[in-house]
Design an enzyme around this catalytic site. Structure first.
Site, PDB file in Angstrom:
ATOM      1  N   SER A  98       0.811  -1.226   0.000  1.00 40.54           N
ATOM      2  CA  SER A  98       0.000   0.000   0.000  1.00 40.54           C
ATOM      3  C   SER A  98       0.843   1.274   0.000  1.00 40.54           C
ATOM      4  O   SER A  98       0.354   2.339  -0.367  1.00 40.54           O
ATOM      5  CB  SER A  98      -0.947   0.013   1.205  1.00 40.54           C
ATOM      6  OG  SER A  98      -0.222   0.137   2.407  1.00 40.54           O
ATOM      7  N   LYS A 144       0.488   4.380   6.932  1.00 43.22           N
ATOM      8  CA  LYS A 144       0.015   5.147   5.776  1.00 43.22           C
ATOM      9  C   LYS A 144       0.585   6.561   5.884  1.00 43.22           C
ATOM     10  O   LYS A 144       1.249   6.911   6.862  1.00 43.22           O
ATOM     11  CB  LYS A 144      -1.521   5.232   5.749  1.00 43.22           C
ATOM     12  CG  LYS A 144      -2.268   3.908   5.856  1.00 43.22           C
ATOM     13  CD  LYS A 144      -2.201   3.075   4.603  1.00 43.22           C
ATOM     14  CE  LYS A 144      -2.975   1.768   4.784  1.00 43.22           C
ATOM     15  NZ  LYS A 144      -2.740   0.836   3.673  1.00 43.22           N
TER      16      LYS A 144
END
Length: 552
Positions: free
Chosen positions: A160, A256
């Site tokens: 990701s 993230k």
């Protein structure tokens, strides 16, 4: 009840149990029985009488570390009264206050004579083993203190954040970056996050044993908080919608980029990110990626592309006209270079149409039939908006003190905040909304929230799916990559797998500098490790050499 008051109550309960189960033993040691009830001082006396470092008593009630140290201190006390067999130590660990009470209230318990002159060879060997095990235990305790209170290792198992953070990167996370979040489950197995091992259905943590005691809990509290996540920070946080673990600090850790902070307005337009109506600022060490579909007349040499660009997760399918490749994520530069290959027929960026909601469903087994319900984990948040990964918002990130309207339309946006993150009782009755039993039309936000998005935009389960990340879920900021192994984790979404190799050039590089070219200091770390583990050897070697010279 706040954190420190709850913590004090736990300490007092443990101290009362300690006193009730050992007061006679303290009397036999020559101390007032009341000392057995005094927190910290009771263990100070045990360490003093058993000739161990007395400052260890400071560790006796620390969360996570405390239960280990208390068990060690209890064993020391039992040995002082002759209970040194393995079964005695086992009972002391698993039934501490019960077993110590049985010794405390027995009539024949006496102090053991520890005069070295009267010890047998077998007893001397046993004492050496105890000393060795004590060293091992303290090493574990020291590592637990570092892991629990300073920094924590974290691996990157998914793509990701490719190509900013690679699959197989192993990071150290600074737990003090945004203030230290005090442990909320003080009774836990060190080094484990949520579960002990995969014991039931593979990949389903709901039936796995937990690594912590959920019944012994402390409320959320953060100390020494001088800053909060800022735009562009790479942040480690606990997955907000983890349904397995109710303890915030035991939810699965995610990493993230914080693309929007509390009070910002976030939006995706055609796969491009905007904050406060301005295009995102891409840092030097950040590589934003998107998914592409490539049609070719002949097969691409994927291993050769790996050598050029690094691991590129891709699905390969044969068609009537040649081959089709679904690339999980390519940078603009890489996409342009692949498009220029001679066997490429066409290349298109994967893009959802505007105003098309991404909603996933799951089948639920009923007694009579199968029913369909929304799978919120795989659906775009909130489920009542016509949004998808590429066209999202605009949405304002909730900020502490914001007063938001609560109605049928806005509730999906704020229901997790109200019921789960800010711990209120939320009910819907006859089209009316009640919070803590009171009908409401608005709600005041109690903490800051953040928008966490992966740099690999089309292969990231992020805030577009699970919504806002509450401040209480923030763990910290990655400090540096201490190890990087390509091929460490298999990618089930790719036809090809990356060959295994150590990426030396990524090791011991800082992760949050924003600079494109960062220096690797792995050789400095190697020298420190050699010095640390070889220090005793060198000292012995020089000592031996010096003695030889003196003899001559």
């Amino acid at each position: 009840m706040n954190y420190f008051l709850t913590y004090t109550v736990y300490v007092l309960i443990l101290s009362v149990l300690m006193g009730l189960s050992t007061w006679k033993l303290f009397k036999k040691l020559g101390y007032s029985p009341l000392f057995a009830f005094i927190p910290f001082y009771n263990y100070f006396i045990i360490l003093k009488e058993t000739k161990h470092p007395k400052w260890w008593a400071l560790l006796s009630y620390l969360p996570i570390v405390g239960p280990i140290m208390m068990s060690v201190f209890h064993i020391y006390l039992m040995k002082k009264f002759g209970k040194s067999l393995f079964q005695n130590q086992l009972l002391t660990v698993i039934l501490p206050f019960i077993y110590m009470a049985s010794v405390n209230y027995s009539k024949d318990v006496e102090l053991e004579d520890e005069n070295e002159l009267f010890l047998t060879d077998e007893e001397k060997n046993a004492k050496k083993k105890d000393s060795f095990m004590g060293s091992i235990t303290f090493a574990v305790v020291f590592a637990t203190i570092i892991h629990s209170f300073v920094t924590q290792p974290f691996g990157i198992p998914t793509g990701s954040m490719e190509r900013t953070l690679l699959v197989g990167d192993f990071l150290f996370v600074n737990k003090w970056s945004y203030g230290y979040r005090l442990p909320m489950r003080p009774l836990a197995i060190p080094f484990l996050q949520g579960t002990i091992f995969d014991s039931g259905e593979k990949g389903n943590p709901k039936d796995d044993p937990k690594s912590y005691v959920d019944g012994v809990k402390l409320p959320y509290e953060r100390v020494f908080q001088f800053s909060k996540p800022q735009r562009n920070d790479v942040v480690v946080f606990n997955y907000p919608q983890d349904s397995v673990h109710t303890a915030i600090d035991r939810k699965d850790p995610y990493v993230k980029r914080c693309v929007a902070a509390a009070g910002d307005v976030f939006e995706m337009r055609g796969g491009r990110l905007f904050v406060n109506n301005k295009p995102e600022v891409v840092l030097g060490d950040q590589e934003v990626q998107h998914g592409y579909t490539v049609n070719t007349g002949s097969q691409l040499d994927i291993p050769s592309l790996y050598n050029t660009y690094g691991f590129l997760p891709v699905r390969e399918m044969q068609t009537d006209k040649g081959f089709m490749y679904a690339f999980q994520g390519l940078t603009d530069k890489t996409a342009a270079e692949i498009k220029a290959l001679p066997n490429v027929i066409d290349m298109t960026e994967n893009m959802y149409p505007k105003d098309s909601a991404t909603i996933s469903y799951k089948l639920n087994a009923d007694k009579t039939a199968y029913t369909k319900s929304i799978d919120t984990t795989q659906s775009i948040f909130p489920v009542n908006k016509p949004w998808n990964q590429d066209w999202y918002g605009p949405v304002r990130i909730p900020k502490k003190g914001d007063v938001v309207a609560i109605n049928k339309e806005t509730l999906p946006m704020y229901q997790w905040i109200i019921s789960e993150y800010e711990h209120n009782n939320l009910e819907k009755k006859n089209d009316k909304i009640f919070i803590n039993g009171k009908e409401v039309s608005q709600y005041t936000i109690k903490q800051d929230y953040f928008m966490m998005i992966g740099d690999n935009r089309d292969a990231s389960l992020d805030a577009r799916f699970f919504g806002f990340v509450p401040e209480e879920n923030i763990v910290g900021k990655p400090i540096f990559t201490w190890m990087s192994v390509q091929g460490a984790f298999a990618d089930a979404s790719s036809t090809y797998q990356a060959p295994k190799k150590v990426r030396w050039e990524r090791m011991f590089k800082a992760t949050n500098t924003g600079e494109a070219n960062k220096t690797s200091y792995w050789w400095v770390a190697a020298m420190i490790l050699i010095l640390f583990f070889g220090w005793e050897y060198f000292m012995k070697l020089f000592g031996k050499k010096k003695k030889t010279e003196e003899d001559l």
